[in-house]
Design an enzyme around this catalytic site. Structure first.
Site, mmCIF file in Angstrom:
data_model
loop_
_atom_site.group_PDB
_atom_site.id
_atom_site.type_symbol
_atom_site.label_atom_id
_atom_site.label_comp_id
_atom_site.label_asym_id
_atom_site.label_seq_id
_atom_site.Cartn_x
_atom_site.Cartn_y
_atom_site.Cartn_z
ATOM 1 C CB SER A 1 -0.899 0.026 1.231
ATOM 2 O OG SER A 1 -0.086 0.246 2.364
ATOM 3 C CE LYS A 2 -2.543 6.484 -2.292
ATOM 4 N NZ LYS A 2 -3.324 6.690 -3.485
ATOM 5 N NE ARG A 3 -3.173 6.432 3.899
ATOM 6 C CZ ARG A 3 -4.262 6.851 4.492
ATOM 7 N NH1 ARG A 3 -4.638 6.327 5.623
ATOM 8 N NH2 ARG A 3 -4.994 7.794 3.960
ATOM 9 C CE LYS A 4 1.633 -0.435 7.093
ATOM 10 N NZ LYS A 4 1.071 -1.712 7.446
ATOM 11 C CG ASN A 5 7.133 -0.024 0.762
ATOM 12 O OD1 ASN A 5 8.155 0.592 1.007
ATOM 13 N ND2 ASN A 5 6.917 -1.251 1.148
#
Ligand code: GLU
Length: 513
Positions: free
Chosen positions: A270-274
């Site tokens: 997910s773009k929140r993490k990577n």
């Protein structure tokens, strides 16, 4: 209502004539070109090329409100940057087009009419209010939620009259009330799912657009797709698709559901993490061959287990037998290592050329000139001014975000809300960036300069840098958003806080209409 039995009992599927392998990806143009799309494109490409077949790109733009041509263009640009060319699809054309689902509406209508005539699909007039009530009652009774079949009981005359009166309706598929749907996934073997778990899926929406389930079946068939290689999140949809293949009397393509990419902590990528946008990796200085090589190691390995290989080598040795199902970890650190291997193996000339193609060229640098020329006494002053624009900013620290007037909560909210707003931006335009910041600053009762402080820090790593909006325009959407997210992550948001901020942001968006 007659009890329906498994239609495979009665319909006799046609046998498919031997055809060349044809694979496809069907990305939805609703955001950034995702590394998951590149991953699926690579495997579909490698499989098709291994068998001397074709790789097709189809644009799944059935969600008219969320789809955009800007996002579609980014998908094509990303595929081109990666060097994954498609044999048929938008731009290149082909005999099975059009390849955008929004351009195929009459085809879906015709097929859905065929199903209605055979009583395999039916119009449903239920309002969203009624469906909400139905669902909450089902929840209260502890039942799985699903359409209760209310409109199945309508007589032909009533249906005709309500349609003639222009009443809004969707078309749903009939689903057997007993039996199991059995199908095969090449990586998992036989799978059986009881029909009672399958909802009477909407096939055609009230706006005349098909849902994914109708469009995917009709298009995969009409486009002669022999192998559907896609993410495992679609396995549970197969019963709906299989029913449709059976209703139409078509053979099913071979199904291959690939494992989903995961963050290093094993959660779904997910773009929140990577960073998940292919364009981010391009702008951050990764080589396309390194990214593809890395994606090729996700759930797959070369027969000799070597880690470094080209996509040509991958397609030459491609074999589904070598796919493993554990969730592959997409780790930017590992990708960085691999990218370094590629960069270091280039000849000095090739290396210089890659640097120039990437960013160190007149076209790319020209917008910086008006920003730095006026702030320079010696040419040597250039480098320290543009460090964070041409490379990474200095490592962020939580202390850098300390501000004499703003509370830590205000800093976090500014970063969170601004990055949420930027995530939704389709066109990266300076005026819009300013407008969004002004709106949010006002909402937070902050001066614009205060609101921009944490943004500045996240972007440049320091509070004195070139003007913030110009910096954002130069960095572009992907690098900017990743840096803001990094800033947020550094400040250590818990899931609960994130949820709270998401809610607050949503309320703000709703209040601005
Ligand atoms: N639009 C879907 C996706 O991008 C396509 C799924 C499929 O390949 O059937 O995940």
């Amino acid at each position: 209502m007659p009890i329906m039995t498994n239609p495979t009992d009665s319909a006799s599927p046609q046998t498919a004539p031997p055809t060349a392998v044809r694979t496809r990806i069907a990305p939805s143009p609703t955001g950034d070109p995702h590394v998951g799309t590149a991953y699926m494109a690579l495997f579909n490409w490698a499989f098709a090329k291994h068998h001397g077949g074709q790789f097709v790109v189809r644009i799944e733009d059935t969600d008219a409100a969320r789809s955009s041509s800007a996002s579609e263009t980014k998908i094509f640009d990303a595929l081109r940057w990666l060097g994954l060319s498609w044999d048929e699809g938008p731009i290149v054309g082909g005999p099975a087009g059009p390849y955008r689902q929004s351009e195929r509406l009459p085809i879906y209508r015709e097929h859905v009419d065929q199903l209605i005539a055979a009583e395999q699909a039916f119009p449903c007039f239920c309002t969203s209010q009624r469906l909400d009530e139905m669902r909450s009652q089902q929840r209260e009774r502890g039942e799985t939620s699903g359409y209760d079949g209310a409109c199945l009981g309508l007589g032909a005359a009533e249906v005709e009259q309500r349609i003639a009166a222009g009443e809004s309706h969707v078309i749903r598929m009939r689903v057997p009330t007993e039996g199991d749907c059995e199908f095969r996934d090449e990586l998992r073997g036989e799978i059986s799912i009881p029909f009672t778990q399958i909802d009477m899926q909407v096939l055609l929406k009230a706006d005349g657009f098909p849902t994914y389930h109708l469009a995917v079946v009709v298009d995969d068939h009409l486009m002669g797709i022999t192998h559907v290689i896609r993410g495992e999140e679609w396995i549970n949809s197969v019963p709906k698709h299989k029913l449709l293949y059976d209703y139409f009397g078509w053979p099913m393509p071979t199904l291959v559901h690939m494992p989903l990419l995961r963050n290093p902590d094993s959660s779904k990528l997910s773009k929140r993490k990577n960073p998940t946008s292919v364009t981010y990796y391009e702008r951050a200085g990764y080589l396309p061959e390194a990214l593809l090589n890395y994606l090729g190691t996700m759930g797959w390995s070369m027969p000799d287990e070597r880690e470094i290989f080209s996509i040509q080598e991958m397609s030459e040795h491609f074999d589904l037998e070598r796919v493993t199902l554990g969730g592959p970890i997409f780790d930017p650190v590992k990708l960085g290592w691999l990218n370094g291997q590629y960069l270091r193996s280039l000849s000095p000339e090739a290396f210089m050329q890659r640097v120039a193609d990437w960013a160190i060229n007149t076209d790319h640098l020209a917008p910086l000139v008006p920003l730095i020329q006026q702030r320079t006494e010696r040419l040597a002053d250039l480098a320290p001014q543009v460090d964070y624009l041409l490379g990474d900013r200095v490592a962020l620290t939580a202390e850098a975000f300390a501000h004499k007037k703003m509370t830590p909560e205000q800093c976090v909210a500014a970063l969170h809300h601004y990055s949420s707003a930027l995530d939704e931006l389709r066109i990266w335009d300076r005026e819009v960036l300013v407008e969004l910041a002004e709106g949010l600053a006002k909402h937070q009762e902050l001066k614009l300069s205060e609101f921009l402080f944490p943004i500045f820090i996240a972007l440049a790593g320091r509070s004195v840098a070139l003007p913030v909006f110009d910096s954002m325009v130069f960095l572009g959407s992907d690098l900017t958003r990743v840096r803001l997210r990094d800033g947020l992550q550094l400040l250590g948001l818990s899931k609960k806080q994130t949820k709270k901020l998401d809610k607050a942001y949503l309320a703000y968006v709703q209040s601005t209409g």
